[in-house]
Write an enzyme that holds these catalytic residues in place. Structure first.
Site, short mmCIF file in Angstrom:
data_model
loop_
_atom_site.label_atom_id
_atom_site.label_comp_id
_atom_site.label_asym_id
_atom_site.label_seq_id
_atom_site.Cartn_x
_atom_site.Cartn_y
_atom_site.Cartn_z
CB ALA A 1 -0.92 -0.01 1.22
CB CYS A 2 -0.07 4.76 -0.62
SG CYS A 2 0.62 6.42 -0.60
N PRO A 3 2.82 4.31 1.08
CG PRO A 3 4.66 5.40 2.11
CD PRO A 3 3.41 4.58 2.41
#
Length: 189
Positions: free
Chosen positions: A14-16
């Site tokens: 997932a981000c980042p």
């Protein structure tokens, strides 16, 4: 079929993290090389496109097959620039205080709609980063706007885009939802 010079696997991250892995890989590539980034995070398309713009690399495009997004980026020839970081930030605690004091704030959550649905700050508007530019005309350029995402990266890119479009009072919420201790609403049960 696009031929990539280097492939990174960011599936399940997932981000980042897709951006972190992309940034690291891009530093190692020769100018003009094409990087393929495989990801499953739906927000990675907007994230990598915005990161490419802010870092000076060329975002070539994205394909999708069986839930895997394959992004293609090209390391630019002599056009690479220092990544920008939006200078106006507000901490989670400062935002929570401002909201509890009923300050007039437009709170934009630039995470993907699924992330927003599973937990967001009460009163926040869902506006995924990839849809931001299409909504410029619906936002007040004079309003006090705070932008939140999971970690502060997508919101940093969103704040830069808003400021470049003439929005006067924009703040990036850091560290964002990953460190939010205030009230949370869910759109799903």
């Amino acid at each position: 079929m696009i031929k990539a010079d280097h492939i990174i696997d960011a599936k399940g991250l997932a981000c980042p993290m897709p951006i972190v892995k992309t940034r690291k890989a891009m530093k190692e590539l020769e100018l003009g090389s094409v990087l393929e980034v495989q990801a499953t995070d739906k927000g990675s398309t907007a994230d990598l496109k915005a990161w490419s713009e802010s870092s000076g690399h060329q975002f070539l495009g994205t394909t999708e097959k069986d839930g895997v997004l394959t992004h293609y980026l090209r390391k630019t020839e002599g056009q690479e620039k220092e990544e920008m970081s939006y200078p106006h930030v507000i901490s989670n605690e400062e935002l929570e205080t401002a909201l509890s004091n009923r300050k007039e704030i437009v709170l934009l959550d630039v995470r993907e709609t699924a992330e927003f649905a599973f937990g967001h700050i009460p009163g926040a508007q869902s506006l995924p980063l990839g849809d931001l530019e299409k909504s410029f005309n619906e936002l007040d350029k004079e309003a006090s706007i705070c932008i939140v995402c999971r970690s502060g990266n997508r919101s940093d890119m969103a704040a830069q885009k808003l400021a470049a479009a003439g929005f006067k009072n924009v703040k990036n919420v850091v560290p964002g939802m990953s460190g939010w201790k205030g009230p949370i609403e869910k759109s799903v049960q």
